[in-house]
Design a protein around this motif. Sequence first.
Motif, PDB file in Angstrom:
ATOM      1  N   ILE A  76      -6.966   5.090  -2.033  1.00 44.28           N
ATOM      2  CA  ILE A  76      -6.565   4.350  -0.838  1.00 44.28           C
ATOM      3  C   ILE A  76      -7.651   3.363  -0.442  1.00 44.28           C
ATOM      4  CG2 ILE A  76      -6.124   4.557   1.649  1.00 44.28           C
ATOM      5  CD1 ILE A  76      -4.750   7.278   0.951  1.00 44.28           C
ATOM      6  N   SER A  79      -7.831   0.465  -3.014  1.00 44.98           N
ATOM      7  CA  SER A  79      -6.698  -0.464  -2.881  1.00 44.98           C
ATOM      8  C   SER A  79      -6.784  -1.274  -1.593  1.00 44.98           C
ATOM      9  CB  SER A  79      -5.377   0.305  -2.896  1.00 44.98           C
ATOM     10  OG  SER A  79      -5.212   0.969  -4.115  1.00 44.98           O
ATOM     11  N   ALA A  80      -7.091  -0.617  -0.481  1.00 47.86           N
ATOM     12  CA  ALA A  80      -7.177  -1.317   0.800  1.00 47.86           C
ATOM     13  C   ALA A  80      -8.353  -2.286   0.820  1.00 47.86           C
ATOM     14  CB  ALA A  80      -7.294  -0.304   1.931  1.00 47.86           C
ATOM     15  N   LEU A  83      -7.284  -5.387  -0.985  1.00 46.83           N
ATOM     16  CA  LEU A  83      -6.372  -6.126  -0.125  1.00 46.83           C
ATOM     17  C   LEU A  83      -7.135  -6.846   0.993  1.00 46.83           C
ATOM     18  CD1 LEU A  83      -3.448  -6.831   0.569  1.00 46.83           C
ATOM     19  CD2 LEU A  83      -3.360  -4.714   1.889  1.00 46.83           C
ATOM     20  N   ASN A  87      -7.076 -10.759   1.788  1.00 41.58           N
ATOM     21  CA  ASN A  87      -6.673 -11.231   3.116  1.00 41.58           C
ATOM     22  C   ASN A  87      -7.778 -12.042   3.786  1.00 41.58           C
ATOM     23  OD1 ASN A  87      -4.113 -10.194   3.014  1.00 41.58           O
ATOM     24  ND2 ASN A  87      -4.599  -8.356   4.169  1.00 41.58           N
ATOM     25  N   LEU A  96      -0.739  -9.396   4.054  1.00 38.67           N
ATOM     26  CA  LEU A  96      -0.353  -8.026   3.717  1.00 38.67           C
ATOM     27  C   LEU A  96      -1.178  -7.040   4.530  1.00 38.67           C
ATOM     28  CD1 LEU A  96      -0.138  -8.406  -0.157  1.00 38.67           C
ATOM     29  CD2 LEU A  96       1.757  -8.327   1.465  1.00 38.67           C
ATOM     30  N   GLY A  97      -0.620  -5.866   4.790  1.00 38.14           N
ATOM     31  CA  GLY A  97      -1.302  -4.829   5.543  1.00 38.14           C
ATOM     32  C   GLY A  97      -1.232  -3.506   4.814  1.00 38.14           C
ATOM     33  N   VAL A  98      -1.794  -2.493   5.422  1.00 36.84           N
ATOM     34  CA  VAL A  98      -1.837  -1.163   4.838  1.00 36.84           C
ATOM     35  C   VAL A  98      -1.249  -0.178   5.837  1.00 36.84           C
ATOM     36  CG1 VAL A  98      -3.343   0.691   4.030  1.00 36.84           C
ATOM     37  CG2 VAL A  98      -3.910  -1.667   3.510  1.00 36.84           C
ATOM     38  N   ALA A  99      -0.383   0.690   5.366  1.00 29.39           N
ATOM     39  CA  ALA A  99       0.136   1.784   6.180  1.00 29.39           C
ATOM     40  C   ALA A  99      -0.001   3.052   5.359  1.00 29.39           C
ATOM     41  CB  ALA A  99       1.592   1.547   6.548  1.00 29.39           C
ATOM     42  N   ILE A 100      -0.582   4.061   5.960  1.00 29.81           N
ATOM     43  CA  ILE A 100      -0.737   5.353   5.298  1.00 29.81           C
ATOM     44  C   ILE A 100       0.118   6.339   6.085  1.00 29.81           C
ATOM     45  CG2 ILE A 100      -2.318   7.174   4.610  1.00 29.81           C
ATOM     46  CD1 ILE A 100      -4.539   5.127   4.606  1.00 29.81           C
ATOM     47  N   LYS A 108      -5.843  10.930   6.917  1.00 36.00           N
ATOM     48  CA  LYS A 108      -5.435   9.524   7.008  1.00 36.00           C
ATOM     49  C   LYS A 108      -6.358   8.742   7.944  1.00 36.00           C
ATOM     50  CE  LYS A 108      -1.415  10.676   8.511  1.00 36.00           C
ATOM     51  NZ  LYS A 108      -1.574  12.123   8.528  1.00 36.00           N
ATOM     52  N   MET A 112      -9.195   5.797   6.940  1.00 36.52           N
ATOM     53  CA  MET A 112      -9.192   4.442   7.495  1.00 36.52           C
ATOM     54  C   MET A 112     -10.473   4.151   8.275  1.00 36.52           C
ATOM     55  SD  MET A 112      -6.645   3.248   6.073  1.00 36.52           S
ATOM     56  CE  MET A 112      -6.767   1.606   6.739  1.00 36.52           C
TER      57      MET A 112
END
Length: 184
Positions: A76, A79-80, A83, A87, A96-100, A108, A112
């Motif tokens: 995670i 990948s984030a 991203l 961005n 693009l955003g990230v949602a867990i 989680k 973050m």
Amino acid sequence: MAAAKSTSNRGLPAPPITTFEGWHTYASEPELKKPNVPTPAEWATMSAATQRKSKKERQIWHSGFPPVKIAAQVRIIRSAARLAILNYRAPPGARLGVAIDGLGTLGKSTTMMVLGRRYEQAVRKGLGLGPSDNLDENIFIPVVYVTITTGTTIKRFNELVVDYYAIPDPKKKTSRMTATNARV
């Protein structure tokens, strides 16, 4: 979820991490380094004062224990982070955003928070900013930490961002006014 620690010399607790000041306190602190653990033979030769110092260092380490790195967290964060770099260099506009998503107590929020701290520290370093430089309201702040619950609307999300920055908001909030304030 880890709480912001006190960095005040008065011993007062830091503000909640979901506020600008609380996040600043959390993001400014370096990750703890594991102290050296003496062997039984080394312990036996230490003075009482040195033993107390060693115990205190280990207690501090354990009280601020960093998260255990598990494969899912590493994936995670990797990948984030990719991203976030894309961005950061993207032109203004939708990104693009990230949602867990997942059950409670799986890490989680902690994942973050670790990602946010590392990202903010990297951005500060890249811009030549020190830990206290982002308290100036004119400085770019790369991370906003808000807690959202199931069913949170875009309007409520924008309100949380506005509250995070302590932006004065009119008594009657409309989605358009809240979104406008969030972009300030």
